[in-house]
Design a protein around this motif. Structure first.
Motif, PDB file in Angstrom:
ATOM      1  N   MET A  20    -100.319 101.015  79.073  1.00 47.38           N
ATOM      2  CA  MET A  20     -98.870 101.097  78.477  1.00 47.38           C
ATOM      3  C   MET A  20     -99.038 101.589  77.030  1.00 47.38           C
ATOM      4  SD  MET A  20     -97.551  97.344  78.160  1.00 47.38           S
ATOM      5  CE  MET A  20     -97.437  96.829  79.859  1.00 47.38           C
ATOM      6  N   GLY A  21    -100.311 101.020  76.473  1.00 47.04           N
ATOM      7  CA  GLY A  21    -100.373 101.557  74.898  1.00 47.04           C
ATOM      8  C   GLY A  21     -99.841 102.668  74.467  1.00 47.04           C
ATOM      9  N   THR A  22    -100.132 103.820  75.173  1.00 48.69           N
ATOM     10  CA  THR A  22     -99.866 105.241  74.555  1.00 48.69           C
ATOM     11  C   THR A  22     -98.222 105.410  74.703  1.00 48.69           C
ATOM     12  OG1 THR A  22    -102.075 106.142  75.256  1.00 48.69           O
ATOM     13  CG2 THR A  22    -100.375 107.714  74.624  1.00 48.69           C
ATOM     14  N   GLU A  23     -97.855 105.217  75.837  1.00 47.78           N
ATOM     15  CA  GLU A  23     -96.359 105.450  76.175  1.00 47.78           C
ATOM     16  C   GLU A  23     -95.405 104.485  75.079  1.00 47.78           C
ATOM     17  OE1 GLU A  23     -93.351 105.720  79.733  1.00 47.78           O
ATOM     18  OE2 GLU A  23     -95.297 105.440  80.364  1.00 47.78           O
ATOM     19  N   LEU A  24     -95.815 103.270  74.975  1.00 49.40           N
ATOM     20  CA  LEU A  24     -94.924 102.379  74.175  1.00 49.40           C
ATOM     21  C   LEU A  24     -95.360 102.332  72.727  1.00 49.40           C
ATOM     22  CD1 LEU A  24     -94.375  99.449  76.717  1.00 49.40           C
ATOM     23  CD2 LEU A  24     -93.185 101.303  76.478  1.00 49.40           C
ATOM     24  N   HIS A  25     -96.312 103.233  72.574  1.00 50.39           N
ATOM     25  CA  HIS A  25     -96.705 103.023  70.813  1.00 50.39           C
ATOM     26  C   HIS A  25     -97.106 101.706  70.442  1.00 50.39           C
ATOM     27  CE1 HIS A  25     -95.256 107.477  70.938  1.00 50.39           C
ATOM     28  NE2 HIS A  25     -94.133 106.806  71.364  1.00 50.39           N
ATOM     29  N   ALA A  78     -89.179  91.202  86.396  1.00 48.59           N
ATOM     30  CA  ALA A  78     -90.246  92.466  86.935  1.00 48.59           C
ATOM     31  C   ALA A  78     -89.780  93.895  86.825  1.00 48.59           C
ATOM     32  CB  ALA A  78     -90.563  92.052  88.475  1.00 48.59           C
ATOM     33  N   LEU A  79     -88.318  94.071  87.323  1.00 48.63           N
ATOM     34  CA  LEU A  79     -87.820  95.364  87.305  1.00 48.63           C
ATOM     35  C   LEU A  79     -87.627  95.916  86.113  1.00 48.63           C
ATOM     36  CD1 LEU A  79     -85.223  95.412  90.250  1.00 48.63           C
ATOM     37  CD2 LEU A  79     -87.344  96.585  90.097  1.00 48.63           C
ATOM     38  N   GLY A  80     -87.216  94.978  85.095  1.00 53.92           N
ATOM     39  CA  GLY A  80     -86.985  95.304  83.678  1.00 53.92           C
ATOM     40  C   GLY A  80     -88.330  95.779  82.954  1.00 53.92           C
ATOM     41  N   THR A  81     -89.370  95.038  83.096  1.00 55.39           N
ATOM     42  CA  THR A  81     -90.715  95.373  82.420  1.00 55.39           C
ATOM     43  C   THR A  81     -91.055  96.622  82.955  1.00 55.39           C
ATOM     44  OG1 THR A  81     -91.910  93.807  83.955  1.00 55.39           O
ATOM     45  CG2 THR A  81     -91.340  92.988  81.811  1.00 55.39           C
ATOM     46  N   SER A  82     -91.002  96.841  84.289  1.00 57.26           N
ATOM     47  CA  SER A  82     -91.499  97.995  85.067  1.00 57.26           C
ATOM     48  C   SER A  82     -90.643  99.188  84.458  1.00 57.26           C
ATOM     49  CB  SER A  82     -91.539  97.963  86.441  1.00 57.26           C
ATOM     50  OG  SER A  82     -90.093  97.966  86.889  1.00 57.26           O
ATOM     51  N   LEU A  83     -89.436  99.126  84.129  1.00 62.76           N
ATOM     52  CA  LEU A  83     -88.590 100.223  83.749  1.00 62.76           C
ATOM     53  C   LEU A  83     -88.537 100.262  81.859  1.00 62.76           C
ATOM     54  CD1 LEU A  83     -85.906  99.918  86.312  1.00 62.76           C
ATOM     55  CD2 LEU A  83     -87.714 101.511  86.494  1.00 62.76           C
ATOM     56  N   ALA A  84     -88.922  99.463  81.309  1.00 60.42           N
ATOM     57  CA  ALA A  84     -88.849  99.278  79.839  1.00 60.42           C
ATOM     58  C   ALA A  84     -88.956 100.537  79.204  1.00 60.42           C
ATOM     59  CB  ALA A  84     -89.553  98.419  79.567  1.00 60.42           C
ATOM     60  N   PRO A  85     -88.199 101.225  78.507  1.00 65.58           N
ATOM     61  CA  PRO A  85     -88.153 102.753  77.721  1.00 65.58           C
ATOM     62  C   PRO A  85     -89.141 102.393  76.621  1.00 65.58           C
ATOM     63  CG  PRO A  85     -85.957 101.962  77.439  1.00 65.58           C
ATOM     64  CD  PRO A  85     -86.807 100.633  78.307  1.00 65.58           C
ATOM     65  N   ASP A  86     -89.223 101.104  75.927  1.00 65.34           N
ATOM     66  CA  ASP A  86     -89.916 101.096  74.747  1.00 65.34           C
ATOM     67  C   ASP A  86     -90.277  99.632  74.348  1.00 65.34           C
ATOM     68  OD1 ASP A  86     -87.797  99.350  73.570  1.00 65.34           O
ATOM     69  OD2 ASP A  86     -86.695 101.371  73.035  1.00 65.34           O
ATOM     70  N   VAL A  87     -91.045  99.458  73.367  1.00 63.69           N
ATOM     71  CA  VAL A  87     -91.911  98.272  73.273  1.00 63.69           C
ATOM     72  C   VAL A  87     -90.699  96.995  73.150  1.00 63.69           C
ATOM     73  CG1 VAL A  87     -92.090  98.397  70.818  1.00 63.69           C
ATOM     74  CG2 VAL A  87     -93.517  96.811  72.027  1.00 63.69           C
ATOM     75  N   HIS A  88     -89.568  97.278  72.470  1.00 63.44           N
ATOM     76  CA  HIS A  88     -88.636  96.290  72.364  1.00 63.44           C
ATOM     77  C   HIS A  88     -88.028  95.597  73.471  1.00 63.44           C
ATOM     78  CE1 HIS A  88     -88.628  98.777  68.593  1.00 63.44           C
ATOM     79  NE2 HIS A  88     -88.733  97.621  67.981  1.00 63.44           N
ATOM     80  N   TRP A  89     -87.599  96.644  74.462  1.00 54.95           N
ATOM     81  CA  TRP A  89     -87.185  96.374  75.834  1.00 54.95           C
ATOM     82  C   TRP A  89     -88.227  95.601  76.607  1.00 54.95           C
ATOM     83  CZ3 TRP A  89     -82.595  95.541  77.106  1.00 54.95           C
ATOM     84  CH2 TRP A  89     -81.502  96.176  76.673  1.00 54.95           C
ATOM     85  N   MET A  90     -89.663  96.059  76.381  1.00 55.58           N
ATOM     86  CA  MET A  90     -90.719  95.282  77.236  1.00 55.58           C
ATOM     87  C   MET A  90     -90.795  93.970  76.610  1.00 55.58           C
ATOM     88  SD  MET A  90     -93.277  95.337  79.166  1.00 55.58           S
ATOM     89  CE  MET A  90     -93.407  96.901  79.748  1.00 55.58           C
ATOM     90  N   ILE A  91     -90.724  93.529  75.283  1.00 51.65           N
ATOM     91  CA  ILE A  91     -90.902  92.382  74.986  1.00 51.65           C
ATOM     92  C   ILE A  91     -89.660  91.346  75.447  1.00 51.65           C
ATOM     93  CG2 ILE A  91     -90.898  90.807  72.683  1.00 51.65           C
ATOM     94  CD1 ILE A  91     -92.311  93.182  71.380  1.00 51.65           C
ATOM     95  N   PHE A  92     -88.550  92.002  75.369  1.00 53.66           N
ATOM     96  CA  PHE A  92     -87.328  91.195  75.774  1.00 53.66           C
ATOM     97  C   PHE A  92     -87.337  90.977  77.330  1.00 53.66           C
ATOM     98  CE2 PHE A  92     -82.989  91.527  78.254  1.00 53.66           C
ATOM     99  CZ  PHE A  92     -82.354  90.620  77.677  1.00 53.66           C
ATOM    100  N   PHE A  93     -87.765  91.827  78.381  1.00 58.84           N
ATOM    101  CA  PHE A  93     -87.863  91.447  79.612  1.00 58.84           C
ATOM    102  C   PHE A  93     -89.267  90.576  79.783  1.00 58.84           C
ATOM    103  CE2 PHE A  93     -85.076  95.013  80.335  1.00 58.84           C
ATOM    104  CZ  PHE A  93     -83.995  94.572  81.082  1.00 58.84           C
ATOM    105  N   ARG A  94     -90.166  90.518  79.210  1.00 60.23           N
ATOM    106  CA  ARG A  94     -91.350  89.655  79.358  1.00 60.23           C
ATOM    107  C   ARG A  94     -90.764  88.248  78.728  1.00 60.23           C
ATOM    108  NH1 ARG A  94     -96.161  89.874  81.229  1.00 60.23           N
ATOM    109  NH2 ARG A  94     -97.272  88.866  79.832  1.00 60.23           N
ATOM    110  N   LEU A  95     -89.879  88.107  78.116  1.00 60.03           N
ATOM    111  CA  LEU A  95     -89.154  86.772  77.417  1.00 60.03           C
ATOM    112  C   LEU A  95     -88.475  86.257  78.761  1.00 60.03           C
ATOM    113  CD1 LEU A  95     -88.101  87.384  74.047  1.00 60.03           C
ATOM    114  CD2 LEU A  95     -89.552  85.372  74.628  1.00 60.03           C
ATOM    115  N   VAL A  96     -87.681  87.223  79.539  1.00 64.56           N
ATOM    116  CA  VAL A  96     -86.891  86.831  80.677  1.00 64.56           C
ATOM    117  C   VAL A  96     -87.733  86.421  81.731  1.00 64.56           C
ATOM    118  CG1 VAL A  96     -85.368  88.109  82.371  1.00 64.56           C
ATOM    119  CG2 VAL A  96     -85.029  88.538  79.906  1.00 64.56           C
TER     120      VAL A  96
END
Length: 495
Positions: free
Chosen positions: A53-58, A106-124
């Motif tokens: 995920m590193g490249t896509e989410l910078h 699980a769905l939120g992290t798999s569909l996260a468009p950027d790192v901010h949403w990824m961190i948010f759904f990982r908190l969830v």
């Protein structure tokens, strides 16, 4: 209840019952511990997903750390929140809500468009992980018969390590099947399947007899006991529950204000200590950073990744050993074995990485690498075969029925905060004091943990939950209150 009955139970029912476990109890335990499977999968899957995920989410090194540790931070507060509501809403309803949160995360992290949403759904996701860690062991402990409580509660630990191993295998399998930059999304999305299974299964499960009784719903409590106990044990356990609750009927709504009572404050601190020493052993540095450490001592990338799978396999196998040992050894004895063994292994790894040369004839010393791996596997044998299973079991047993949800949430909150801090600090330790220095620090902390175990960990084996509550009250009150209450009885007996 006379003191002799809860210190040395001698009945053919309850803790000493020889009745077989009812099949329905096993079904309940398997369904509920799907929460543990999700716990393990969601904490383990990120190690593989980060590679893609590193490249896509910078991702930068800092945001990579946030993506990894945000789940642990969320878990701390998930444990606290679920512990607070478990007493009011019931253990079953909390687990159902957690299943929904697992699926959303699980769905939120798999569909996260950027790192901010990824961190948010990982908190969830963390909220669900922490909630499951605090609620599932309590649910099983309260619904299991006393003579099988140890083995059934420890299924939670087995499911956690199975979830971690499943994550490692899933990561490797999905990458081999599809590869490509989008693989990480499928890795994260897989967790929705057990989340849906947990939600569906728990809809058909009862709440615990102790929660029903605590709410005054004694008829429903008896019905659950009749479905989960041998006939000879139902009346005995129902009487114990009613007697214990009648002693507490004039008490206020459960809250942390109860900590004003010295014996409850001491008990809460013991619970926090039991929870935190498991993390201070450094177990999750090995689970999260094993490939990094093995590469640091000379292994290739492929060899380090393969060794990580070996860690998962050893964890699962040794958890079976832990379940077997809990049926034969006391909780206190097993805690000491785990704590002393883990500390010795940490010292072994520190000595190997410090005293053995890094290179031989200009090449990495592979013997050093293999001995460090051996130290890790020995450490996981003591951790997963003794310390981790008995930690979850003790936490589910030692707190009073009225306060079990709240106190369990507080203890698991402390556990996850310790996990978060150690996981955040460990890469900096590696950079500053090296692998040997980091493990020497963990070994030094382990010595203090050993002293805590010797002085503070109680023995709860062969006692019902009500007997444990009376026993710990007397022990932590230094018998002062007990002597005051029981003195009229002794005077009457003397006459």
């Amino acid at each position: 209840m006379p003191k002799e009955q809860y210190l040395t139970p001698n009945r053919a029912s309850g803790p000493n019952s020889t009745s077989r476990t009812e099949p329905f109890v096993k079904v309940i335990a398997v369904i509920a511990t799907l929460g543990g499977l999700l716990f393990g999968y969601d904490t383990g899957v990120i190690s593989g997903a980060l590679l893609f995920m590193g490249t896509e989410l910078h991702l930068t090194p800092f945001t990579t750390g946030l993506v990894t540790s945000s789940l642990l931070f969320g878990a701390a507060f998930g444990a606290l929140i679920s512990g607070h509501f478990a007493a009011a809403a019931g253990r079953k309803k909390i687990i159902i809500v957690l299943a929904v949160i697992f699926a959303i995360g699980a769905l939120g992290t798999s569909l996260a468009p950027d790192v901010h949403w990824m961190i948010f759904f990982r908190l969830v996701l963390g909220v669900a992980v922490g909630g499951a860690a605090a609620t599932v062991p309590v649910y099983i402990a309260e619904i299991a018969p006393a003579n099988k409580r140890g083995q059934l509660v420890t299924l939670q630990e087995l499911m956690i390590v199975s979830g971690q191993m499943l994550a490692y295998i899933s990561n490797a399998g999905l990458n081999a099947a599809w590869g490509g930059e989008q693989t990480w999304r499928w890795m994260l999305a897989v967790a929705t399947v057990p989340a849906v299974a947990l939600w569906f299964g728990m809809m058909f499960m009862p709440d615990t007899p102790r929660w029903y009784a605590m709410k005054g719903r004694l008829a429903e409590a008896r019905k659950v006991l009749e479905r989960t106990r041998a006939k000879s044990d139902v009346e005995w356990e129902m009487t114990e529950i009613e007697e214990t609750l009648s002693e507490e009927e004039n008490k206020n709504k459960p809250s942390l204000k109860e900590l004003r009572k010295p014996w409850l404050f001491k008990l809460f601190l013991i619970g926090i200590g039991v929870a935190v020493i498991q993390q201070l052993s450094g177990v999750n540095t090995i689970m999260y950073y094993a490939p990094t450490m093995l590469k640091a001592v000379g292994m290739s990338t492929d060899a380090a990744l393969f060794a990580t799978i070996a860690n998962g396999v050893i964890s699962v196998l040794m958890t079976f050993v832990g379940i077997w040992l809990l049926g034969r050894l006391g909780r206190r004895t097993l805690t000491m074995i785990g704590q002393f063994g883990c500390t010795a292994c940490l010292l072994f790894i520190g000595c190997i990485s410090y005293f053995m040369p890094e290179t031989v004839n200009g090449q990495p010393d592979m013997m050093r690498s293999y001995l460090v791996l051996l130290g890790m596997l020995m450490f996981l044998s003591f951790q997963q075969g003794a310390l981790s299973p008995v930690t979850w079991l003790l936490l589910s047993e030692i707190f009073p029925t009225r306060l079990r949800g709240i106190f369990m949430g507080g203890a698991v909150f402390a556990m996850w905060i310790a996990n978060f801090i150690i996981s955040l600090v460990f890469p900096m330790l590696l950079a500053t004091v090296g692998l040997s220095g980091a493990f020497f620090i963990f070994a030094f902390i382990g010595l203090f943990g050993a002293v805590f175990v010797i002085k503070c960990v109680p023995e709860t084996r062969n006692r019902s939950l009500e007997q444990i509550e009376h026993y710990l009250h007397d022990w932590l009150s230094n018998d002062v209150e007990t002597r005051a209450v029981r003195s009229p009885e002794r005077k009457a007996e003397s006459h």
